[in-house]
Design an enzyme around this catalytic site. Structure first.
Site, mmCIF file in Angstrom:
data_model
loop_
_atom_site.group_PDB
_atom_site.id
_atom_site.type_symbol
_atom_site.label_atom_id
_atom_site.label_comp_id
_atom_site.label_asym_id
_atom_site.label_seq_id
_atom_site.Cartn_x
_atom_site.Cartn_y
_atom_site.Cartn_z
ATOM 1 N N GLY A 122 49.550 36.910 -22.062
ATOM 2 C CA GLY A 122 48.438 37.242 -21.168
ATOM 3 C C GLY A 122 47.596 38.389 -21.702
ATOM 4 O O GLY A 122 47.885 38.971 -22.750
ATOM 5 N N MET A 123 46.554 38.729 -20.965
ATOM 6 C CA MET A 123 45.630 39.784 -21.400
ATOM 7 C C MET A 123 46.339 41.127 -21.555
ATOM 8 O O MET A 123 46.200 41.802 -22.575
ATOM 9 C CB MET A 123 44.477 39.894 -20.398
ATOM 10 C CG MET A 123 43.315 40.715 -20.892
ATOM 11 S SD MET A 123 41.955 40.741 -19.692
ATOM 12 C CE MET A 123 41.036 39.291 -20.160
ATOM 13 N N VAL A 124 47.140 41.500 -20.558
ATOM 14 C CA VAL A 124 47.875 42.769 -20.640
ATOM 15 C C VAL A 124 49.011 42.650 -21.654
ATOM 16 O O VAL A 124 49.266 43.581 -22.425
ATOM 17 C CB VAL A 124 48.414 43.189 -19.247
ATOM 18 C CG1 VAL A 124 49.321 44.416 -19.359
ATOM 19 C CG2 VAL A 124 47.252 43.477 -18.295
ATOM 20 N N ARG A 162 54.953 27.147 -20.357
ATOM 21 C CA ARG A 162 53.657 26.704 -20.883
ATOM 22 C C ARG A 162 53.340 27.342 -22.241
ATOM 23 O O ARG A 162 52.744 26.713 -23.114
ATOM 24 C CB ARG A 162 52.562 27.047 -19.867
ATOM 25 C CG ARG A 162 51.258 26.323 -20.063
ATOM 26 C CD ARG A 162 50.281 26.594 -18.930
ATOM 27 N NE ARG A 162 49.934 27.997 -18.807
ATOM 28 C CZ ARG A 162 50.253 28.755 -17.754
ATOM 29 N NH1 ARG A 162 50.939 28.252 -16.747
ATOM 30 N NH2 ARG A 162 49.907 30.013 -17.700
ATOM 31 N N CYS A 178 45.889 49.619 -11.664
ATOM 32 C CA CYS A 178 44.999 50.173 -12.692
ATOM 33 C C CYS A 178 44.047 51.224 -12.127
ATOM 34 O O CYS A 178 43.857 52.295 -12.719
ATOM 35 C CB CYS A 178 44.219 49.060 -13.381
ATOM 36 S SG CYS A 178 43.471 47.876 -12.237
ATOM 37 N N GLN A 214 34.901 48.041 -10.432
ATOM 38 C CA GLN A 214 35.967 47.535 -11.281
ATOM 39 C C GLN A 214 35.554 46.344 -12.146
ATOM 40 O O GLN A 214 34.913 45.401 -11.677
ATOM 41 C CB GLN A 214 37.190 47.194 -10.423
ATOM 42 C CG GLN A 214 37.784 48.452 -9.788
ATOM 43 C CD GLN A 214 39.000 48.202 -8.917
ATOM 44 O OE1 GLN A 214 39.126 48.785 -7.841
ATOM 45 N NE2 GLN A 214 39.910 47.349 -9.347
ATOM 46 N N SER A 271 37.838 42.167 -16.175
ATOM 47 C CA SER A 271 39.112 42.000 -16.888
ATOM 48 C C SER A 271 40.298 42.353 -15.996
ATOM 49 O O SER A 271 41.417 41.913 -16.254
ATOM 50 C CB SER A 271 39.134 42.837 -18.165
ATOM 51 O OG SER A 271 38.869 44.195 -17.888
ATOM 52 N N GLY A 272 40.040 43.113 -14.931
ATOM 53 C CA GLY A 272 41.092 43.403 -13.955
ATOM 54 C C GLY A 272 41.571 42.158 -13.232
ATOM 55 O O GLY A 272 42.657 42.146 -12.644
ATOM 56 N N HIS A 289 37.208 50.397 -15.676
ATOM 57 C CA HIS A 289 36.893 50.670 -14.273
ATOM 58 C C HIS A 289 36.212 52.029 -14.155
ATOM 59 O O HIS A 289 36.611 52.995 -14.818
ATOM 60 C CB HIS A 289 38.174 50.702 -13.426
ATOM 61 C CG HIS A 289 38.858 49.386 -13.272
ATOM 62 N ND1 HIS A 289 38.274 48.178 -13.606
ATOM 63 C CD2 HIS A 289 40.107 49.088 -12.785
ATOM 64 C CE1 HIS A 289 39.132 47.194 -13.332
ATOM 65 N NE2 HIS A 289 40.233 47.717 -12.848
ATOM 66 N N ASN A 338 40.789 49.781 -18.090
ATOM 67 C CA ASN A 338 41.772 49.302 -17.112
ATOM 68 C C ASN A 338 42.899 48.485 -17.723
ATOM 69 O O ASN A 338 43.985 48.386 -17.150
ATOM 70 C CB ASN A 338 41.073 48.466 -16.033
ATOM 71 C CG ASN A 338 40.284 47.316 -16.623
ATOM 72 O OD1 ASN A 338 39.326 47.538 -17.374
ATOM 73 N ND2 ASN A 338 40.651 46.092 -16.308
#
Length: 332
Positions: free
Chosen positions: A13-15, A40, A130, A157, A160-161, A237, A310
């Site tokens: 994932g992004m984080v 997946r 965040c 914000q 991307s959050g 943010h 963030n």
């Protein structure tokens, strides 16, 4: 220094991908490294420190092997199920979801603010929201010096959050496409709506900021209110924070307090149009503070403009900093 076995859960994932980047940059002493995600993503590969790692499917047996620390960013449901399994195997979980934040048995940590709370963990530690993290870095030194009476948050914000889907809504919206993640278009628009609405008229995001602020600053009676807004910005943010103190303050002294605070960069030169901005905070780990001015409508009030990345300080970097504190304690 003792080397550790470390796992990243939700690694694709992004984080999760930012966890890998920050871990590489900060060069934690890692012996064995594992990347885990849902079925997946299992079988795909991720590069870390120049080496390819195959993504394992997260399951009930993932923590049968010795893992010292696991960084989780795979959503609340995954954390609810798998964090206790990891913890039971002696692994310390640093969780980025909201699942454990308000559990009284789980420390909620911003390393510049309350690292001492790490000591009472029971193998699960929560990473705050965040928007809360960057606010805490700004407010803790001021609370120590002047005692905060009331806080009013107004946040701006980044998409991307809301993860990859939020990012795509802005990207596609700029081409005129309809939103898929947000209830309304985010391109050329502001949505005063982050997370779901509650019975009191606030959103979950707003109440997270209220409750997490009180928990991290150890003050259940602190008066806090928030309005959180999604804006058409990809990263970082921005927050307008209005603070009222119990004690009087000298503005120049207050600015010096912030300049000397850990993790803070003060950008407060209005004569040269210098103030924090989302575009300059992106990709950085510090919290940027500017537009520092007295609130002339109350006796002991100040206004701050606070900006941070963030996905980095608001998520990945904060979690990695917690891991660094744990490793430091292991080596003492």
């Amino acid at each position: 220094m003792k080397k550790i076995n470390l796992a990243v859960v939700g690694a694709t994932g992004m984080v999760g991908r930012t966890f890998l980047k920050v871990l590489e940059e900060r060069q934690l002493p890692i012996e064995n490294f594992y990347v885990m995600a849902s079925a997946r993503s299992a079988g795909s590969t991720l590069k870390f420190n120049g080496k390819d790692y195959v993504v394992e499917e997260l399951n009930e047996h993932s923590f049968d092997k010795p893992i010292d620390i696991a960084l989780f960013s795979a959503g609340g449901g995954t954390s609810e199920k798998f964090a206790p399994i990891a913890a039971a195997h002696g692994c310390i979980v640093i969780d980025n979801s909201s699942q454990w934040r308000m559990d009284p048995a789980v420390p909620l940590i911003v390393p510049e603010v309350n690292p001492e709370d790490i000591s009472w963990h029971k193998n699960i530690i929560a990473n705050p929201n965040c928007s809360t993290i960057q606010a805490m870095v700004a407010l803790k030194p001021l609370d120590d010096k002047y005692k905060i009476k009331r806080v009013v948050y107004s946040t701006y914000q980044a998409v991307s959050g809301a993860g990859v889907a939020g990012w795509k809504d802005l990207e596609n919206g700029m081409k005129g496409e309809a939103p898929k993640k947000f209830p309304h278009p985010i391109a050329s628009n502001c949505l005063p709506h982050i997370d779901s609405f509650l019975d009191n008229g606030y959103t979950k995001e707003e109440m997270k900021m209220v409750n997490e602020t009180r928990k991290i600053l150890h003050n259940d009676a602190m008066r806090v209110t928030a309005t959180t807004v999604r804006v058409p910005v990809f990263d970082s943010h921005s927050e307008s924070i209005n603070v009222e103190f119990e004690k009087p303050f000298d503005l120049d002294e207050l600015i010096e307090v912030l300049k000397n605070a850990p993790g803070v960069v003060v950008q407060n030169d209005s004569a040269h149009n210098e103030y924090p901005m989302a575009v300059t905070a992106a990709g950085k780990d510090e919290v940027f503070i500017g537009r520092i001015r007295r609130d002339e409508s109350v006796e002991n009030g100040v206004n701050l403009w606070v900006v941070a990345d963030n996905i980095r300080k608001g998520a990945a970097t904060n979690a990695v900093q917690i891991a660094e504190e744990i490793i430091k304690a292991m080596n003492e």
